[in-house]
Structure formats: C-alpha cells, structure tokens
Motif scaffolding. Structure first.
Motif: not given
Lengths: 281, 346
Positions: A97-99, A101, A119-120, A122-123, A126, A132, A135, A151, A154
C-alpha cells in the motif's frame, strides 16, 4: 478520457558519443496498445527512455500534444505520461500500500496534504491489479509476478493517460507474463489508457499489440498491425533468422516458428523419436 | 458499492497508520533529545537541582551553578546538539540519495576533506571564526566533486564511488596527521579534536555560525525531502514521477556538504555520527516517512549521549569521537559483511 497524442519526429539519441537511434519517426496511436520489438541493441530500450524523457535526444524531438516533452515542466508531464522502468527499486521492507501510494507523487507538493482523490486513486489501482489483498505485505516477500502487479498498480495510481513500460514481463514465468499482459489489456480496454511497451517475445508482442513496431539498427523497420508486421521477411531482416509465420489458432494473430539447423522434421507428420527417459516416465 | 467503500476505508486507515506512527517516532525522538540535554545540563561532576538549571538558562546568576552549568555544560550541550543535527541530516541525505548506507560523508572522505581544510586554515594560516567554516565547506565540495569525478564512468556506480571515497578519505586523514605533527606547540586535546572530533572547550559563540548553517542548508534539504523519497525508488522511477533527478542531486550534495563541513569546522569530524544516524533512524521509522528529521534528531541524541558517556561514565575522560567511533566501527564491519553477502541498500 482525453486522447493525448505522443509523437517522435526525426529522433536521434544515444549515450556519450555512441548514437543508437538514427532519425526515428513514430506516432503512438491514442487509446491503443503499441508494442516495440527488435533484436538486442537495436535501440528499443533507448527509444522508450527517450520517449519518456529519461534521455534527451541529440536530434529531433518527442512531442506530447504538439509540445516538446523536454520543455514541459517535469511534474506536469508526470501527470500525463507514466513510465515503469525495467528495474525499479523497492525500499527495504516497504509495504504494498505504501509503495502504490507513492505513485501519487506528481499530484502532491511539499505542503499539500492527502486528498480523497489520492486515496481513491490508490484504492482503484490496488483493486484493478488485484493487489488489494497484498496491501499490508512487504514488497520484498512477494513473488515476481505479484511484485510486477504492484509496480503496475503504482504506475496506475499516478493516473496518467499514457503508460510506457520497459520489458514488463522480463524474468517472469510464462503464466505471470500472460497475467501481466492481460492486466495491461484490461486497463487499456476499461480506462482507455494508451499503452506503449517494449517486449522481448515476438509472439506475445503480436498477440497483445494493436500496433506493432519493429526496430532495426536504430530505425523503425516496419510498423502497423501485427499481421502486417510479423512476417517471415521481417523476422529475417530484424533478427537475421529464418522462420515460418502461421496463424495462432487461439488468438487468430500471427505466430512465429523459428527454423534452426537442427530438429527439423522432414515433414510435419513425422513424429520425433521419444527418448528413453520419456519412455520410462 | 459496499465492497468499494470498505476497500477505500482500508486504504485510508493504512495511510493514517503510517502518518500516526511517524508522528509518534518524531515525538519520541524529540523528547529523547530534550531529556538527554536536560541530564547533561543537570548532572556532571556534581548534580545541579533542575530549578537552578532553569534559572541559569533564564539568565539569572545562581551561586555554584552559573559557572558549571552556564559556562561549561551549556555551550558543550548546545554545540553537541547542533553538530549532531548537522551530521545526522547531512549523512542520511547522502545515504538516501545514493541508496547505500556506506555512502555516508564520513566514509567517502567529505568529512576528512572538511577537517583537513579546517586544520590547515587554523594551524598553517592562523585563521579563526566563521572563515574556517567557509574554508571547510569549499574543501568539502571539492572532495565531493573529486570523488564523484574519479568514480564516474558511464554514470556513477555506488560501489566504485564508495571505494574511491575510502581511498580519498585515507589520504586526507594523513594530511590532517601531517599538519598536526608539524605544529609542535599543538596540544593533545586539539589534536584529538581534529582526529576524532570533540566538543571540549566549547564556547557559545561557536554555536551561532553552526545554527545558521543548519537553518539554511537544512532548509534546502527539507524542501527536497519529497524528491529524496522518490529517489529511493531508483533514478528512472524518480524521473518518471516528475522529479528532476540531476537538479535534486546537485542541491542535495551542496546542502549536505554544507552541513557536514560546518559541523566539522566546529567540532572536528565526530566519528561515524553521520554514518550511524540514518540507519538507526531507518530502523525506527521504517518506511513511514522521510528519514531526514528522524536522522537529525538521532544524530543529536548520539552526540549528546556519547559525550556524556565519554566525560562521566568511563574511567578517565574521552572526547566524544572516541565513544562514537567505538559504536560505529562494529556497525561498519557488520554492514560490509552484509552488503558483501546480499548487496543491500539502506
């Protein structure tokens, strides 16, 4: 979805004193999948790196909607044109999740905070890549195929209309190669993302490309539909290899069968003599 | 639809978790700096009551405390904090930028370059004050350029840069030793300062130039913190995310060298603080945020605590650099073995 136009005109580029691309022209069809193929050292990676402004051309230019990408502010460009390099580095212990984002980088600044839109993005990245469930996992614990999906997630979080990928299937098992290429096709179909990628495998390239580009000696040898590009003549010119090109019964796309000096059946119905090992198995 | 809202809530929770953990780490480090600072002010040869320490800090004259706290302990502690912040910040900037914990300025010769220039300016040219820092900064940049240039071949490879830097560092160390040798009237204490770093004989007016350097160069570095984070994903990925890689790298080098050289001009090359702070901070922060500020605070704690240990907890008195050196050397050995085995990054 706006269709951005990416065009290379008279592009020459290289490293130090060695020129690798010699006046290359290409218009990337918007909203389609373009695949670049060619022998090693023909300049396909250099071309992709120049398209994504990692290398400055010595002659000619890359235009995005008529504007030179080397004169566009870096951050503006990064909101339209995404790139997945051949070997990106995942910081030790970073979670998925960090990567993912971190793809939001060009949409933020030193003083702007996270927005609902971030956030949307990233969501949805995923979910689209089915990462997901991963994450919370550290990226360095994932399998090669999972890692490549992360990747791509991302790059998706970056929300660019054009996505360039440098050999996204290298080092992957064949099932993961297909998984990644299917995923990129999904993105192209559902989001209308323009995809440009370098692939090593001619048959996969012909299967997944809408527009196939064959490079030889730093120039475009031929480009067009896979049927028009992947011919016995092209393979001979680009790879110096004799081959047969037939139609793949599953995809209807052309498929290349190399002809070497050995293991050639006299006629197609003469079966190979099984080895003793296979008999025992 | 419910599935979607639950996944986005998980994404938000995940992000908030990172932010919260980062805030906790920053607060803990900050409290730690203040606590160690308070202890070094209050407890020395004798114990000064906290009330007296506070009154001295507020400028009151307190019998029996004004001298020991105001004249001896305070300048020493202030200089320790500032030097620690500078070393921690400058060190981690190099390590993150070059994606290698061995690429710290004290390993690749920048600290020794600044140190050699400072010794030369003080001993041979009889200079003193801020001009010495300027001398050290210019020399530090020169060494950075030299190491970069010598290791450049179709781009800079990390390992080559580190090996070249270690060689250059060894040469400059011998320059420092040579200058100290040829200055017969030089005291052992001063010599130790330039060989391992020390805050002995600290004066408050030494702190001012260091504070300015910290605010200016530190500000430049912090303004680049997002781009430094992007560089951790590789140069290509950072560029793809909209970072101007070579411009960022140039700014970071200048700012980090400015920090390291200013601190070195004030305290000498306090061994391994630049090298240790980043990896320690990295262990605590993990990937929850930028390492710059945590590493700066870690550097401050290291210098303050190591100086206290060297002064009061060991038999005999040792300059701070001897203590940090004893901490840093084993870690250096561990790191070289590990990098050799798996080729790791920070």
């Amino acid at each position: 979805m706006t269709d951005h136009l990416l065009v290379a005109t008279g592009l020459s580029a290289g490293y130090d004193d060695t020129e690798i691309l010699h006046g290359l022209d290409l218009t990337v069809p918007p909203g389609r999948i373009t695949v670049i193929v060619g022998a090693n050292a023909c300049g396909k990676s250099t071309f992709l790196r120049t398209l994504s402004r990692l290398i400055s051309p010595s002659k000619g230019q890359v235009l995005l909607d008529g504007k030179s990408i080397h004169r566009t502010p870096s951050r503006d460009l990064a909101r339209t044109l995404g790139l997945l390099p051949q070997s990106p580095i995942a910081p030790e212990g970073i979670t998925v999740a960090d990567l993912v984002s971190r793809g939001r980088h060009p949409h933020q600044s030193l003083f702007s905070r996270w927005t609902r839109q971030d956030d949307e993005a990233v969501d949805s990245a995923l979910s689209a890549t089915k990462t997901f469930e991963l994450a919370e996992r550290p990226v360095d614990e994932l399998s090669g195929g999972q890692r490549q999906r992360v990747w791509i997630a991302m790059a998706l979080a970056q929300q660019t209309d054009i996505l360039l990928l440098d050999e996204p299937t290298t080092f992957l098992d064949i099932n993961h190669q297909i998984e990644v290429l299917d995923l990129l096709t999904d993105l192209n179909r559902t989001r209308g993302t323009t995809v440009v990628m370098v692939l090593h495998d001619l048959n996969l390239a012909a299967r997944y490309a809408d527009h196939l580009v064959a490079l030889a000696e730093g120039r475009v040898h031929v480009s067009g539909t896979p049927e028009a590009v992947l011919t016995e003549d092209t393979v001979r010119h680009v790879f110096g290899l004799e081959s047969r090109v037939i139609t793949d019964p599953t995809s209807g796309r052309p498929i290349m069968l190399p002809i070497g000096r050995h293991r050639m059946a006299a006629s197609t119905d003469t079966a190979r003599e099984p080895s003793s090992k296979e008999k025992n198995a | 639809m419910t599935a979607h809202s639950s996944t986005i809530n998980a994404v938000i929770a995940n992000r908030r978790g990172r932010t919260r953990r980062y805030a906790v780490v920053l607060s803990v480090l900050l409290v730690l700096v203040v606590a160690v600072f308070a202890v070094t002010l209050a407890v020395g040869q004798s114990v000064t009551p906290p009330g007296d320490v506070l009154r001295v800090l507020l400028g009151e004259e307190v019998a029996g405390a004004s001298f020991s706290v105001g004249q001896l302990r305070l300048p020493r502690a202030v200089l320790s904090i500032l030097a620690g912040l500078c070393f921690g910040l400058g060190g981690v900037a190099f390590q993150v930028m070059l994606r290698n914990p061995l690429a710290s300025p004290d390993i690749i010769g920048i600290t020794s370059g600044a140190g050699a220039a400072a010794v030369f300016a003080i001993v041979v040219l009889s200079m003193s004050g801020p001009i010495v820092s300027v001398f050290a900064i210019v020399a530090g940049l020169g060494v950075a350029l030299l190491v970069y240039g010598l290791s450049f071949r179709n781009g800079v490879a990390g390992t080559r840069l580190i090996l070249v830097g270690i060689g250059v560092s060894a040469m400059l160390q011998s320059v420092i030793a040579y200058i100290l040798q040829s200055a017969p009237a030089w005291s052992l204490q001063e010599a130790m300062r330039w060989l391992t770093g020390s805050v002995n004989g600290a004066k408050l007016d030494q702190a001012l130039p260091l504070l300015f350097a910290l605010l200016f160069f530190g500000g430049v570095l912090l303004s680049r913190s997002r781009d430094l984070e992007a560089l951790r994903l590789g140069d290509d990925m950072a560029a793809a995310l909209g970072t101007r890689v070579s411009r960022t790298r140039m700014l970071v080098i200048v700012a980090a060298v400015g920090l390291i050289a200013s601190a070195t001009a004030a305290t000498g090359p306090i061994a391994f603080v630049a090298f240790l702070s980043g990896p320690i901070a990295g262990r605590i922060v993990r990937n929850d945020g930028s390492l710059l500020i945590p590493s700066a605070l870690t550097g401050a704690v290291l210098v303050l605590a190591a100086d206290y240990v060297g002064q009061h907890l060991l038999p005999g008195r040792y300059p701070v650099g001897v203590v940090t050196g004893a901490l840093g050397a084993p870690y250096l050995i561990y790191l070289i073995i590990r990098v050799n085995r798996i080729g790791g990054s920070l």
